[in-house]
Design an enzyme around this catalytic site. Structure first.
Site, PDB file in Angstrom:
ATOM      1  N   ILE A 150       0.851  -1.197   0.000  1.00 56.29           N
ATOM      2  CA  ILE A 150       0.000   0.000   0.000  1.00 56.29           C
ATOM      3  C   ILE A 150       0.886   1.246   0.000  1.00 56.29           C
ATOM      4  O   ILE A 150       0.519   2.313   0.446  1.00 56.29           O
ATOM      5  CB  ILE A 150      -0.990  -0.034   1.189  1.00 56.29           C
ATOM      6  CG1 ILE A 150      -2.143   0.950   0.983  1.00 56.29           C
ATOM      7  CG2 ILE A 150      -0.277   0.207   2.510  1.00 56.29           C
ATOM      8  CD1 ILE A 150      -2.957   0.696  -0.251  1.00 56.29           C
ATOM      9  N   TYR A 151       2.124   1.088  -0.492  1.00 50.53           N
ATOM     10  CA  TYR A 151       3.028   2.208  -0.794  1.00 50.53           C
ATOM     11  C   TYR A 151       3.565   2.930   0.436  1.00 50.53           C
ATOM     12  O   TYR A 151       3.957   4.085   0.348  1.00 50.53           O
ATOM     13  CB  TYR A 151       2.356   3.229  -1.729  1.00 50.53           C
ATOM     14  CG  TYR A 151       1.384   2.627  -2.713  1.00 50.53           C
ATOM     15  CD1 TYR A 151       1.803   1.661  -3.635  1.00 50.53           C
ATOM     16  CD2 TYR A 151       0.049   3.001  -2.718  1.00 50.53           C
ATOM     17  CE1 TYR A 151       0.913   1.095  -4.529  1.00 50.53           C
ATOM     18  CE2 TYR A 151      -0.842   2.435  -3.615  1.00 50.53           C
ATOM     19  CZ  TYR A 151      -0.401   1.488  -4.514  1.00 50.53           C
ATOM     20  OH  TYR A 151      -1.295   0.925  -5.392  1.00 50.53           O
ATOM     21  N   HIS A 152       3.624   2.284   1.592  1.00 53.88           N
ATOM     22  CA  HIS A 152       4.092   2.954   2.799  1.00 53.88           C
ATOM     23  C   HIS A 152       5.253   2.208   3.456  1.00 53.88           C
ATOM     24  O   HIS A 152       5.219   1.928   4.645  1.00 53.88           O
ATOM     25  CB  HIS A 152       2.947   3.086   3.814  1.00 53.88           C
ATOM     26  CG  HIS A 152       1.795   3.879   3.323  1.00 53.88           C
ATOM     27  ND1 HIS A 152       0.521   3.748   3.860  1.00 53.88           N
ATOM     28  CD2 HIS A 152       1.677   4.807   2.352  1.00 53.88           C
ATOM     29  CE1 HIS A 152      -0.310   4.564   3.227  1.00 53.88           C
ATOM     30  NE2 HIS A 152       0.375   5.209   2.307  1.00 53.88           N
ATOM     31  N   PRO A 153       6.313   1.900   2.708  1.00 55.76           N
ATOM     32  CA  PRO A 153       7.452   1.219   3.353  1.00 55.76           C
ATOM     33  C   PRO A 153       8.220   2.188   4.249  1.00 55.76           C
ATOM     34  O   PRO A 153       8.283   3.390   3.989  1.00 55.76           O
ATOM     35  CB  PRO A 153       8.307   0.769   2.161  1.00 55.76           C
ATOM     36  CG  PRO A 153       7.987   1.746   1.079  1.00 55.76           C
ATOM     37  CD  PRO A 153       6.543   2.113   1.262  1.00 55.76           C
TER      38      PRO A 153
ATOM     39  N   ASN B  15      -1.773   5.858   7.587  1.00 59.46           N
ATOM     40  CA  ASN B  15      -0.934   6.273   6.469  1.00 59.46           C
ATOM     41  C   ASN B  15       0.278   7.064   6.972  1.00 59.46           C
ATOM     42  O   ASN B  15       0.224   7.702   8.021  1.00 59.46           O
ATOM     43  CB  ASN B  15      -1.736   7.127   5.492  1.00 59.46           C
ATOM     44  CG  ASN B  15      -2.799   6.324   4.769  1.00 59.46           C
ATOM     45  OD1 ASN B  15      -3.078   5.185   5.119  1.00 59.46           O
ATOM     46  ND2 ASN B  15      -3.389   6.905   3.757  1.00 59.46           N
TER      47      ASN B  15
END
Length: 240
Positions: free
Chosen positions: A169-172, A215
């Site tokens: 979900i693009y949050h490393p 997020n």
């Protein structure tokens, strides 16, 4: 006034929810699953873009999603929060222009798989409520290609589904971990200065030692504002 058209949809996610599964440590103050409610599915655009973004193979598209192309649908995606699985990044070479090797290691920890399965079950139970049923909502029962070996709707099947159709979900975070000097994994100190390199700081999500539940946008803004204050304080001291 009420508008219509694609620009009136806020990114495709019309609702979110945070829940705790039975595997949550209730001494912690955070959930372990976040739901994303989507007013559509990978078939909503007939295979034009969403299937590409989700990396669906031709086999999965043809067997599972193409039969419901352009049909009205909704989806709920369970998001695993604070995963125990850990990936890593290594250099490809000494050249700064070579892309690094990124090993994600998604769902390598058995606990993450158990939580994901439970999240799927909660989502299914939610979809069976009166609130959704009054709109004629029903479960799409076509099995995921590649999971034929598992009995449908069992834990074994849900695990196969999760492993077959899961994405980031693009949050490393965490690749430049903040920590004390004696921590061998720490890259930056509490003022975000890189150990062993003069005049260099890192101020982004990579300095987080662990992942937050929500997020990363707001925490990264906070990190940027904090380090800007540190830098101003540093140079103000220099001028004296």
């Amino acid at each position: 006034m009420f508008g219509s058209g694609p620009l009136t949809v806020l990114g495709g996610v019309e609702g979110i929810a945070f829940v705790k599964t039975k595997f949550t440590n209730y001494t912690d103050d955070w959930p372990d699953i976040e739901f994303h409610f989507i007013s559509g599915s990978p078939a909503s655009d007939g295979g034009r873009q969403i299937r590409k973004v989700h990396g669906l193979s031709e086999k999965v598209w043809q067997q599972m999603f193409k039969p419901i192309s352009f049909r009205d649908s909704w989806s709920v995606y369970p998001m695993l929060l604070r995963p125990k699985s850990r990936g890593y990044i290594t250099l490809r070479s000494a050249s700064p222009f070579d892309k690094p090797y990124i090993t994600h290691n998604y769902l390598t920890d058995p606990q993450d798989v158990k939580v994901m399965i439970e999240g799927i079950k909660i989502a299914l139970a939610l979809a069976e409520t009166k609130a959704f049923k009054k709109f004629g909502s029903r479960f799409y029962t076509r099995p995921m290609p590649g999971c034929e070996y598992a009995t449908p709707w069992t834990d074994e099947y849900w695990e196969c589904l999760a492993r077959s159709y899961t994405s980031t979900i693009y949050h490393p975070v965490g690749t430049c971990k903040m920590g004390p000097y004696w921590d061998p994994e720490a890259v930056v100190d509490p003022e975000l200065k890189v150990y062993g390199i003069s005049g260099l700081r890192v101020a982004d999500a990579s300095i987080m030692p662990t992942l937050v539940s929500g997020n990363t946008n707001a925490p990264v803004i906070m990190i940027g504002e904090m380090v800007s204050d540190m830098i101003k304080k540093y140079w103000a001291g220099k001028k004296r």
